[in-house]
Scaffold this motif. Sequence first.
Motif, short mmCIF file in Angstrom:
data_model
loop_
_atom_site.label_atom_id
_atom_site.label_comp_id
_atom_site.label_asym_id
_atom_site.label_seq_id
_atom_site.Cartn_x
_atom_site.Cartn_y
_atom_site.Cartn_z
N TYR A 26 -7.07 -19.10 3.26
CA TYR A 26 -6.96 -19.43 4.67
C TYR A 26 -8.08 -20.35 5.15
O TYR A 26 -7.85 -21.34 5.86
N PHE A 35 -3.36 -26.21 8.07
CA PHE A 35 -2.84 -25.29 9.05
C PHE A 35 -3.80 -25.19 10.24
O PHE A 35 -5.01 -25.38 10.07
N THR A 36 -3.26 -24.88 11.40
CA THR A 36 -4.10 -24.55 12.55
C THR A 36 -4.40 -23.05 12.53
O THR A 36 -3.78 -22.29 11.80
N ASP A 38 -3.67 -20.92 14.81
CA ASP A 38 -2.48 -20.20 15.26
C ASP A 38 -1.50 -19.99 14.11
O ASP A 38 -0.88 -18.93 13.99
N MET A 39 -1.37 -21.00 13.26
CA MET A 39 -0.46 -20.88 12.12
C MET A 39 -0.99 -19.85 11.12
O MET A 39 -0.21 -19.07 10.56
N GLU A 42 -0.24 -16.47 12.45
CA GLU A 42 1.18 -16.15 12.30
C GLU A 42 1.49 -15.71 10.87
O GLU A 42 2.24 -14.76 10.64
N ILE A 43 0.92 -16.40 9.89
CA ILE A 43 1.14 -16.03 8.49
C ILE A 43 0.56 -14.66 8.21
O ILE A 43 1.18 -13.82 7.55
N GLN A 55 5.64 -16.67 3.51
CA GLN A 55 5.54 -17.43 4.75
C GLN A 55 4.64 -18.65 4.57
O GLN A 55 4.92 -19.73 5.09
N ASP A 59 5.85 -22.45 5.20
CA ASP A 59 5.21 -23.31 6.20
C ASP A 59 4.57 -24.54 5.57
O ASP A 59 4.51 -25.60 6.19
N THR A 62 6.41 -27.82 5.45
CA THR A 62 6.60 -28.57 6.70
C THR A 62 5.41 -29.44 7.05
O THR A 62 5.45 -30.15 8.05
N ARG A 63 4.34 -29.37 6.25
CA ARG A 63 3.13 -30.11 6.58
C ARG A 63 3.16 -31.52 6.00
O ARG A 63 4.11 -31.91 5.33
#
Length: 441
Positions: A26, A35-36, A38-39, A42-43, A55, A59, A62-63
């Motif tokens: 992370y 990732f931000t 917030d992302m 969420e994960i 997850q 995700d 999509t980056r």
Amino acid sequence: MEDRHRKILRTNRSSLVKELKPSELYDGLLSRGVFTQDMIDEIQSAGTRRDQARQLVRDLETRGKCAFPAFLECLREAGQNQLAGLLQGGETLPRPFPTPSPPVILPLPVDLPKDVDKYDKGDGPLRQYDPQNPEKLNPILVQNPNKDSLNLRPVARPRHDSLQSYKMDANPCGYCLIINNVDFDPQSGLNTRKGSDIDCNKLEKRFKSLNFIVIVKKNLKQKQIRHELSALSKKDHSPYDCCVVIILSHGTEASNSRFPGAVYGVDGAPAVSVEVITNYFNGQHCPSLQGKPKLFFIQACGGGKSDMGFEMSPSETRPSIGDLGDETDAIPGSSSSDSLSTSDETDARVTLPTPSDILVSYSTFPGYVSWRAKETGSWYVEILDRVLEENADTVDLVNMLMMVNDRVSQNSALGVYKQMPGSFNFLRMLLYFQVLPQCQS
């Protein structure tokens, strides 16, 4: 992300879900701008390690184009070199552009409340959480001692409403039994189901592409249907994560306490109720499937009624398909369970344990006919196959079935009759299929 990198992730999804340790990545993914926060939150709220890994990979696709190389770097930094090597596969990948460090901005001196750690900079008036209700998400207003000189808002909290997902990474995933009844005994009064072989071939290929062991049985009598279901339920499903049963046949209504409908063997003997079919795989009769998803897809009429639909406003109408050659899978001249024997009605009311982890998808609403085209197969199977092909790698099963419902509802038979699929869903978690790489678009 580049298509070749996305394909690498999908090809190795099972290994990533099984071996990846997301918590070690992370910070690296955040610092590289993949990732931000917030992302990441969420994960983390997805649930178990496997759920977080699934997850994260989903995700990641999509980056941007630098996400894959950055992911490899994070794997190496975290000591997860085996996965990094698996993904790289000997390919020399460009290193991502370094993320510039944000400029250091020194704030002007202000007089802050003593409990300022409860706040975060943002727009709007000064707010804080009600100390008497620490879990309350709606903040309460507080007088700002500095008036308009400082605007604060509550620190964002991670969401905890995400559902977990079933484990679906066994190789193979499980058994898929397809019973395809086409040619019926003339004495049964049931017509030949032209187009059903097309349905069967589509579903056999589709579930093989979803990594299932597919078993196809054709033209089974009532007792043979029961035998095949019993034989499948007695197999050891311990190495697998799921079980699927698909029945393509004529059908009718049946007395039930949980799952409506019944399907016919080619001999026209008393129909086997859907409730009895699911009962073979409950916790008592099939212990090795306890806690695992058991999926049933029924392409058969639920009765003899024909749905003529209702009129929609012009803005809501969409093109419909269907032709004069469409047929139904109902019993000729019958629309109720009157044709069932007393013994079959008793079977249909057999008491089941709590039907957890079961989903039964019907091609039509209970009591109504299900339409089938001789040249292209049934509406339901044709659209189910298409939806699985287009979405199985990214969308869970329940949402895909809603897509099927919507698309089938747009069809019209003879320019008049409609069909509405539906399901009885007793799954406890989200279900994502495996998709073998050679079958991905």
